[in-house]
Enzyme design. Sequence first.
Site, PDB file in Angstrom:
ATOM      1  N   CYS A 261      13.244 -17.256   6.379  1.00 11.79           N
ATOM      2  CA  CYS A 261      13.723 -16.172   5.519  1.00 11.79           C
ATOM      3  C   CYS A 261      15.061 -16.486   4.859  1.00 11.79           C
ATOM      4  O   CYS A 261      15.218 -16.336   3.640  1.00 11.79           O
ATOM      5  CB  CYS A 261      13.794 -14.862   6.301  1.00 11.79           C
ATOM      6  SG  CYS A 261      14.979 -14.838   7.666  1.00 11.79           S
ATOM      7  N   HIS A 309      16.552 -10.901   9.946  1.00  9.75           N
ATOM      8  CA  HIS A 309      15.684 -11.149   8.790  1.00  9.75           C
ATOM      9  C   HIS A 309      16.428 -10.791   7.513  1.00  9.75           C
ATOM     10  O   HIS A 309      17.270  -9.891   7.502  1.00  9.75           O
ATOM     11  CB  HIS A 309      14.395 -10.318   8.890  1.00  9.75           C
ATOM     12  CG  HIS A 309      13.340 -10.736   7.903  1.00  9.75           C
ATOM     13  ND1 HIS A 309      12.670 -11.934   7.999  1.00  9.75           N
ATOM     14  CD2 HIS A 309      12.861 -10.131   6.773  1.00  9.75           C
ATOM     15  CE1 HIS A 309      11.805 -12.043   6.993  1.00  9.75           C
ATOM     16  NE2 HIS A 309      11.920 -10.968   6.236  1.00  9.75           N
ATOM     17  N   HIS A 321      10.236 -12.233   0.203  1.00 15.26           N
ATOM     18  CA  HIS A 321      10.740 -12.837   1.436  1.00 15.26           C
ATOM     19  C   HIS A 321       9.731 -13.797   2.038  1.00 15.26           C
ATOM     20  O   HIS A 321       8.564 -13.855   1.628  1.00 15.26           O
ATOM     21  CB  HIS A 321      11.096 -11.745   2.458  1.00 15.26           C
ATOM     22  CG  HIS A 321       9.902 -11.024   3.027  1.00 15.26           C
ATOM     23  ND1 HIS A 321       9.874 -10.503   4.299  1.00 15.26           N
ATOM     24  CD2 HIS A 321       8.673 -10.724   2.504  1.00 15.26           C
ATOM     25  CE1 HIS A 321       8.724  -9.912   4.530  1.00 15.26           C
ATOM     26  NE2 HIS A 321       7.973 -10.027   3.464  1.00 15.26           N
TER      27      HIS A 321
END
Length: 347
Positions: A261, A309, A321
Amino acid sequence: MNRRRGASALTLICAMAILSAPGLAHAVPAPEPAPGATSLEDVRKQIEDLYHKAATATDAYNLAEEEAKKQSDRIVFLANQIVAGKARITELKNRAGAAARAQYRSGGLPPGATLALSNDPQQFLDGADRLRQGEKATMGVLGELNATQADLQRYAAEASSRWQTLESNRIKKDAAKKEIESKIAAAKALENRLLAEERARLLKLEQDDASRKQTRWLKSGALKDINSKASAAGKLAIAYATRQMGKPYIWGAEGPRGYDCSGLTSQAWLAAGHPIPRTSQEQLRLLPHVPIDQMRPGDLIIYFDDASHVAMYIGDGAMIHAPRPGRFVTVAGAGSMPIKAVVRPDA
C-alpha cells in the site's frame, strides 16, 4: 451535488469490483471448518484480521528496510572519509618529516640559533621572516594532523555505532518478515480450505462489507463540503497510481511488478516530483494533516488506528490502493475502511 457524485462513484466502484472478481477455481475436497469459525462470515473476519496483522508487520519491515539503507549509506560515507583521512595523515606526516630532515641538514641547530649566529643584518631579518612563516606552517601541519586524527576517531566511533544499528534493523526485518509470512500463510490456508463457490461468496462478502461501510460514510455527510480539485502534482500522482491498476499486492514492493500500500503511494508521489516517506506510519507522522472536509484528489488517506494502511484519494468519494496479498491495485470507496487521518504530500 456532492452526494449524487458520491453515489455515482459508489456505483462505479461496486461495478469495478464485480468485473475484477477472479474466476472460480476448480473444486477441492470438502474443507474442514476453520478453527473457531461457525460461518463463512467468521472465516472472512479471521482472514481480514490475519491480513491486517500482516499489513502492520509489513510497515515495520519497510521502516526497518528504509533505516537499514540509510545506515548502509552512512557507513559507506564514513568508510570513504576514513580512507581519505588516513591518506591526509600520511601526507601531513611526510611534510613534518621533511621539515625535520631539513633541520638535520642545517647541522641540527634550531632555526633561531642559526639566525642568532648570522653576521649579516639583512640576512638575519630575511631569515627571521622565513622563521616565522616556517613556524606558522609547522604549527599548521601539527594542528591539521591532530584535527584529522580526531576526525578519524570520530568517524570510526560513528561507523561502529552505525553497524550496531544496522544489525538491530536486520533483526527487526527478520522478525517482521517471519510475522508477515506466518500471517499470510495462515490466511491463505483458510482460503484454500474453501470450495470454489465459497471463495466466490467470500469475495462477495468482502465487497458487501466494503459497500456497507462506504454507504455509511457517504450518508454521514463526509462529502458534503469536499469540492477541492487536485493540484498539478496531485494529478501526476493520480495518473501514476491509476496506471498501476491490476498489478498485484506484493508486501515490501515498490514496483514496477507490484506494490504494497505505501509502496504505491510513495512511488506515485515520487513520480510527481515530491518524495515522501516510505511507510504509512511515517507518512502519517511526517506529512501535513488536513481535515477530511478539505481533502482533495491526490491526498493520502491513512486507515486504522495503527496506521497500517494507506490509499490515495482520487475524488468523488473514491480512492485507489493496493489492498492486501491476493488482491490487485484497484479503486474502492474512500470510506470502506476506518479513516484515521488525511495527509497532503504537496502542502
